[in-house]
Design an enzyme around this catalytic site. Structure first.
Site, mmCIF file in Angstrom:
data_model
loop_
_atom_site.group_PDB
_atom_site.id
_atom_site.type_symbol
_atom_site.label_atom_id
_atom_site.label_comp_id
_atom_site.label_asym_id
_atom_site.label_seq_id
_atom_site.Cartn_x
_atom_site.Cartn_y
_atom_site.Cartn_z
ATOM 1 N N HIS A 1 19.764 106.516 27.185
ATOM 2 C CA HIS A 1 19.570 105.188 27.796
ATOM 3 C C HIS A 1 20.445 105.096 29.053
ATOM 4 C CE1 HIS A 1 19.510 100.885 28.409
ATOM 5 N NE2 HIS A 1 18.464 100.822 27.597
ATOM 6 N N GLU B 1 12.179 103.651 31.979
ATOM 7 C CA GLU B 1 12.920 102.400 32.155
ATOM 8 C C GLU B 1 13.562 102.364 33.544
ATOM 9 O OE1 GLU B 1 13.945 100.664 28.040
ATOM 10 O OE2 GLU B 1 15.642 101.797 28.753
#
Ligand code: PGA
Length: 221
Positions: free
Chosen positions: A99, A148
């Site tokens: 992430h 993302e």
């Protein structure tokens, strides 16, 4: 029929009592969640609450899979503070790796992330590997990639579905089976992403914290 993954990420939020509340609310709507065999609902809770979440999923017989938000690049041993893949595999079947908040705040490199993927796969966990664009390197064995873009995370400013689809196609061309989109996903915009040919789900952060908003995302996806 393509798979649709709805993967909520609580990040570093919630207490144990708030965890119980969230699952109780979800339990009230559980018949809505399990309506489609191609949809997979996953929730990424803080490490501490994995055992609690697992027992609540069992108690209410929920069709929800658990994920960790990170994994140690090492196995068992003298690695103070680290949670390893073998430990995680007792509680969950998925794990987020790479992430952007880990890359930025914890200085995680491609090399470390590749080790984390190896440890996940060795312990039977499915990595959900996050990238900010189609250029980012993706370790071998990864089957779910979350696109993302940095500008969209936590900003309320999602990418356009057309651009997300363009990036998803580029990632699909690298041989990745399932590409999902993350960044300011809500119950209102989720369908505009999941209706695209190469987008197989979403990774909502903020909108997963409230159980009702999360259920809306599942229902509208
Ligand atoms: P957000 O977070 O939905 O709050 O933008 C998404 C993510 O970081 O995975």
């Amino acid at each position: 029929m393509k798979n649709i993954y709805i993967i909520g990420n609580w990040k570093s939020n919630k207490s144990s009592s708030q965890t119980v509340e969230w699952f109780e609310k979800i339990a009230h709507k559980k018949d809505l969640i399990a309506k489609d065999a191609f949809k997979k609902t996953v929730i990424c809770v803080p490490y501490l609450f994995l055992p609690l979440a697992k027992s609540l999923i069992g108690k209410y017989a929920l069709d929800i899979h658990l994920a960790a938000q990170d994994i140690s690049p090492f196995g068992e041993g003298a690695y103070t503070g680290a949670i390893n893949g073998k430990q995680l595999s007792e509680y969950c079947s998925f794990v987020i790796i790479g992430h952007s908040e880990r890359r930025q705040n914890f200085a995680e490199t491609d090399e470390v992330l590749a080790k984390k993927v190896t440890m996940a796969l060795a312990n039977g966990l499915t990595p959900i590997f996050c990238v900010k664009d189609s250029e980012t390197s993706i370790p071998a064995g990864v089957k779910i990639v979350a696109y993302e873009p940095l500008f969209a995370i936590g900003t309320g400013q999602a990418d356009t579905p057309d651009n997300a689809e363009r990036v998803a196609l580029e990632i699909a061309n690298k041989g990745i089976e399932n590409i999902i989109y993350g960044g300011s996903v809500t119950g209102e915009n989720v369908r505009s992403f999941t209706e695209k040919d190469h987008i197989a789900g979403v990774l909502p952060g903020k909108s997963s914290l409230d159980a009702d908003s999360f259920v809306n995302i599942i229902l509208n996806s």
